[in-house]
Design a protein around this motif. Structure first.
Motif, PDB file in Angstrom:
ATOM      1  N   LYS A 129     -64.614  51.229 -31.087  1.00 34.79           N
ATOM      2  CA  LYS A 129     -65.025  50.420 -32.230  1.00 34.79           C
ATOM      3  C   LYS A 129     -64.138  49.201 -32.419  1.00 34.79           C
ATOM      4  O   LYS A 129     -64.626  48.106 -32.720  1.00 34.79           O
ATOM      5  CB  LYS A 129     -65.001  51.283 -33.493  1.00 34.79           C
ATOM      6  N   TYR A 130     -62.822  49.362 -32.235  1.00 35.04           N
ATOM      7  CA  TYR A 130     -61.880  48.276 -32.532  1.00 35.04           C
ATOM      8  C   TYR A 130     -61.390  47.531 -31.290  1.00 35.04           C
ATOM      9  O   TYR A 130     -60.609  46.598 -31.419  1.00 35.04           O
ATOM     10  CB  TYR A 130     -60.671  48.828 -33.284  1.00 35.04           C
ATOM     11  N   LEU A 131     -61.817  47.947 -30.108  1.00 38.05           N
ATOM     12  CA  LEU A 131     -61.318  47.299 -28.893  1.00 38.05           C
ATOM     13  C   LEU A 131     -61.675  45.822 -28.868  1.00 38.05           C
ATOM     14  O   LEU A 131     -60.856  44.976 -28.461  1.00 38.05           O
ATOM     15  CB  LEU A 131     -61.874  48.012 -27.654  1.00 38.05           C
ATOM     16  N   ARG A 168     -60.586  40.741 -35.300  1.00 35.90           N
ATOM     17  CA  ARG A 168     -59.177  40.638 -35.670  1.00 35.90           C
ATOM     18  C   ARG A 168     -58.261  40.934 -34.488  1.00 35.90           C
ATOM     19  O   ARG A 168     -57.227  40.266 -34.307  1.00 35.90           O
ATOM     20  CB  ARG A 168     -58.883  41.602 -36.827  1.00 35.90           C
ATOM     21  N   ILE A 169     -58.656  41.898 -33.662  1.00 35.99           N
ATOM     22  CA  ILE A 169     -57.850  42.240 -32.494  1.00 35.99           C
ATOM     23  C   ILE A 169     -57.908  41.129 -31.448  1.00 35.99           C
ATOM     24  O   ILE A 169     -56.887  40.747 -30.857  1.00 35.99           O
ATOM     25  CB  ILE A 169     -58.321  43.577 -31.897  1.00 35.99           C
ATOM     26  N   SER A 170     -59.098  40.590 -31.191  1.00 38.19           N
ATOM     27  CA  SER A 170     -59.231  39.525 -30.188  1.00 38.19           C
ATOM     28  C   SER A 170     -58.486  38.268 -30.621  1.00 38.19           C
ATOM     29  O   SER A 170     -57.855  37.597 -29.791  1.00 38.19           O
ATOM     30  CB  SER A 170     -60.711  39.220 -29.947  1.00 38.19           C
ATOM     31  N   GLN A 171     -58.528  37.923 -31.897  1.00 34.30           N
ATOM     32  CA  GLN A 171     -57.777  36.762 -32.381  1.00 34.30           C
ATOM     33  C   GLN A 171     -56.272  37.010 -32.250  1.00 34.30           C
ATOM     34  O   GLN A 171     -55.519  36.099 -31.861  1.00 34.30           O
ATOM     35  CB  GLN A 171     -58.146  36.470 -33.831  1.00 34.30           C
ATOM     36  N   ILE A 208     -54.358  47.371 -39.131  1.00 29.69           N
ATOM     37  CA  ILE A 208     -55.660  48.046 -39.168  1.00 29.69           C
ATOM     38  C   ILE A 208     -55.480  49.558 -39.219  1.00 29.69           C
ATOM     39  O   ILE A 208     -56.243  50.266 -39.897  1.00 29.69           O
ATOM     40  CB  ILE A 208     -56.505  47.636 -37.943  1.00 29.69           C
ATOM     41  N   SER A 209     -54.466  50.072 -38.521  1.00 28.72           N
ATOM     42  CA  SER A 209     -54.233  51.514 -38.542  1.00 28.72           C
ATOM     43  C   SER A 209     -53.825  51.996 -39.928  1.00 28.72           C
ATOM     44  O   SER A 209     -54.081  53.163 -40.279  1.00 28.72           O
ATOM     45  CB  SER A 209     -53.154  51.882 -37.523  1.00 28.72           C
ATOM     46  N   VAL A 210     -53.213  51.131 -40.721  1.00 30.36           N
ATOM     47  CA  VAL A 210     -52.883  51.500 -42.100  1.00 30.36           C
ATOM     48  C   VAL A 210     -54.153  51.681 -42.919  1.00 30.36           C
ATOM     49  O   VAL A 210     -54.227  52.550 -43.800  1.00 30.36           O
ATOM     50  CB  VAL A 210     -51.967  50.433 -42.726  1.00 30.36           C
ATOM     51  N   GLU A 211     -55.171  50.896 -42.615  1.00 27.95           N
ATOM     52  CA  GLU A 211     -56.443  51.018 -43.330  1.00 27.95           C
ATOM     53  C   GLU A 211     -57.195  52.287 -42.919  1.00 27.95           C
ATOM     54  O   GLU A 211     -57.823  52.944 -43.747  1.00 27.95           O
ATOM     55  CB  GLU A 211     -57.317  49.794 -43.063  1.00 27.95           C
ATOM     56  N   THR A 212     -57.151  52.618 -41.650  1.00 23.86           N
ATOM     57  CA  THR A 212     -57.916  53.771 -41.145  1.00 23.86           C
ATOM     58  C   THR A 212     -57.144  55.079 -41.215  1.00 23.86           C
ATOM     59  O   THR A 212     -57.729  56.138 -40.966  1.00 23.86           O
ATOM     60  CB  THR A 212     -58.329  53.518 -39.687  1.00 23.86           C
ATOM     61  N   LEU A 221     -55.497  52.798 -32.552  1.00 25.73           N
ATOM     62  CA  LEU A 221     -55.152  51.375 -32.560  1.00 25.73           C
ATOM     63  C   LEU A 221     -54.001  51.071 -31.608  1.00 25.73           C
ATOM     64  O   LEU A 221     -53.946  49.987 -31.024  1.00 25.73           O
ATOM     65  CB  LEU A 221     -54.801  50.936 -33.979  1.00 25.73           C
ATOM     66  N   LEU A 222     -53.105  52.028 -31.427  1.00 32.71           N
ATOM     67  CA  LEU A 222     -52.061  51.844 -30.419  1.00 32.71           C
ATOM     68  C   LEU A 222     -52.663  51.800 -29.018  1.00 32.71           C
ATOM     69  O   LEU A 222     -52.210  51.022 -28.155  1.00 32.71           O
ATOM     70  CB  LEU A 222     -51.037  52.978 -30.512  1.00 32.71           C
ATOM     71  N   ILE A 223     -53.675  52.622 -28.784  1.00 31.74           N
ATOM     72  CA  ILE A 223     -54.356  52.597 -27.486  1.00 31.74           C
ATOM     73  C   ILE A 223     -55.073  51.268 -27.288  1.00 31.74           C
ATOM     74  O   ILE A 223     -55.052  50.682 -26.193  1.00 31.74           O
ATOM     75  CB  ILE A 223     -55.336  53.783 -27.385  1.00 31.74           C
ATOM     76  N   VAL A 224     -55.700  50.747 -28.337  1.00 34.61           N
ATOM     77  CA  VAL A 224     -56.376  49.450 -28.255  1.00 34.61           C
ATOM     78  C   VAL A 224     -55.377  48.352 -27.895  1.00 34.61           C
ATOM     79  O   VAL A 224     -55.627  47.532 -26.993  1.00 34.61           O
ATOM     80  CB  VAL A 224     -57.079  49.142 -29.591  1.00 34.61           C
ATOM     81  N   ALA A 225     -54.236  48.319 -28.587  1.00 37.16           N
ATOM     82  CA  ALA A 225     -53.221  47.307 -28.282  1.00 37.16           C
ATOM     83  C   ALA A 225     -52.703  47.464 -26.850  1.00 37.16           C
ATOM     84  O   ALA A 225     -52.500  46.469 -26.136  1.00 37.16           O
ATOM     85  CB  ALA A 225     -52.071  47.401 -29.279  1.00 37.16           C
ATOM     86  N   SER A 226     -52.521  48.702 -26.413  1.00 42.07           N
ATOM     87  CA  SER A 226     -52.020  48.937 -25.051  1.00 42.07           C
ATOM     88  C   SER A 226     -53.016  48.458 -23.999  1.00 42.07           C
ATOM     89  O   SER A 226     -52.620  47.914 -22.957  1.00 42.07           O
ATOM     90  CB  SER A 226     -51.729  50.428 -24.855  1.00 42.07           C
TER      91      SER A 226
END
Length: 334
Positions: free
Chosen positions: A65-67, A71-74, A254-258, A264-269
């Motif tokens: 969902k967040y990959l 916000r992540i791409s920016q 974003i992880s604070v919201e969810t 979200l750590l996996i997405v950033a990685s």
């Protein structure tokens, strides 16, 4: 007319006592344990993937969902900007410091050494924290004659944004390491190259551009590529400035919201791995480009056409014709 050399058992001397023994056919050694170890590693990797895919804590639905979330791409683009801007400044400053270190002027050499001592001896996170507090130390940026009324006075908070402070902090720290990399590359070129260039009438700039730098790039590029990759990951520390629009900071927000930080750590990685993979490919081709003509130049394929021809044998009074190897059927006919 010379006769062809017949295929004989290894070590057998041709009739007449002339010539050398036939070549011994080498058999590749077998490594059963090496193959077994490789299979075990593959099985462990497959088991890890299967196990990870079944664990709910990873939250693979959140990862998908967040990959590609906006916000992540920016934030990923901002991380690239931090990396590129910081490395450009660091390379320019690093080259300057390297030249200062190699200068016979003791003042220039001492200033460069002091800079390296400070920025290599303190953690980058501490340096970034200091840059975040720069507005408290220097409330205004004054331009003019020292100890006199400044011509221009600018508020530090208005002149330097957190994004600019992050770039300055990263670049100044990286410049200390780039200076040593460039200095090592310049010192790797033999002194005779510079002397020969001077004898040919080249100026210092021409010598550096045409002789010294092209040869030193073979030494400079590999560690520089590693520093670029390291810089990409070091951008996750700019929260000390504070700057919270990089990839890691946005994923954390974003992880604070969810209330689920692991996906979200996996997405950033995944984004970090994507960028570093591209940088590693670029580094490989750059290294290959500047390493031409260095090391063993062994061809990938053997040229069998070079095995035919007439080779004179000293003292034999005649030439020997070497026939290229053929199939087993042809061997039986000869």
């Amino acid at each position: 007319m010379s006769a062809p050399v017949m295929n004989r058992p290894a070590g057998e001397t041709p009739p007449g006592g002339s010539g050398s023994p036939a070549a011994i056919k080498a058999i590749r050694l077998r490594h059963p344990w090496r193959n077994t170890f490789a299979v075990v590693l593959i099985l462990i990797f497959v088991l890890f993937i299967i196990d990870a895919s079944q664990r709910e804590a990873f939250g693979w639905d959140y990862v998908g969902k967040y990959l590609f979330d906006q916000r992540i791409s920016q934030a990923a683009f901002v991380t690239l900007q931090l990396t590129v801007y910081s490395m450009v400044i660091a390379i320019i400053l690093g080259v300057t410091l390297a030249v200062m270190r190699l200068s016979p002027n003791p003042v220039l050499k001492g200033v460069a050494w002091f800079y390296l001592w400070v920025f290599r001896g303190t953690p980058v996170y501490v340096q970034l924290t200091f840059w975040g507090l720069i507005a408290i130390i220097y409330k205004t940026i004054d331009i003019g004659v020292p100890f006199a009324t400044p011509w221009i006075s600018i508020n530090t908070d208005a002149a330097l944004s957190p994004f600019a402070l992050a770039i300055i902090g990263l670049a100044l720290n990286e410049a200390a390491y780039m200076a040593e990399i460039v200095r090592a590359g310049l010192l790797s070129v033999d002194r005779g190259q510079e002397e020969a260039s001077t004898a040919l009438g080249m100026s210092w700039f021409q010598t550096m551009r045409r002789v010294i730098l092209p040869q030193s790039m073979r030494i400079i590029i590999p560690p520089t590529g590693n520093e670029v990759i390291s810089m990409l990951k070091t951008t996750s520390l700019v929260t000390a400035v504070p700057f919270s629009f990089d990839l890691y900071a946005r994923a954390r927000d974003i992880s604070v919201e969810t209330f689920n930080p692991i996906p979200l750590l996996i997405v950033a990685s995944i984004w970090y791995l994507f960028f570093t993979s591209i940088l590693m490919v670029g580094q490989y081709f750059l290294e290959k480009r500047f390493a031409r003509g260095v090391g063993d130049r062994r061809p990938d394929k053997k040229d069998t056409s070079a095995l035919t021809g007439t080779v004179p044998v000293a003292g034999a009074g005649q030439a020997t014709v070497i026939i290229p190897p053929s199939d087993d059927n042809d061997k039986g006919k000869r």
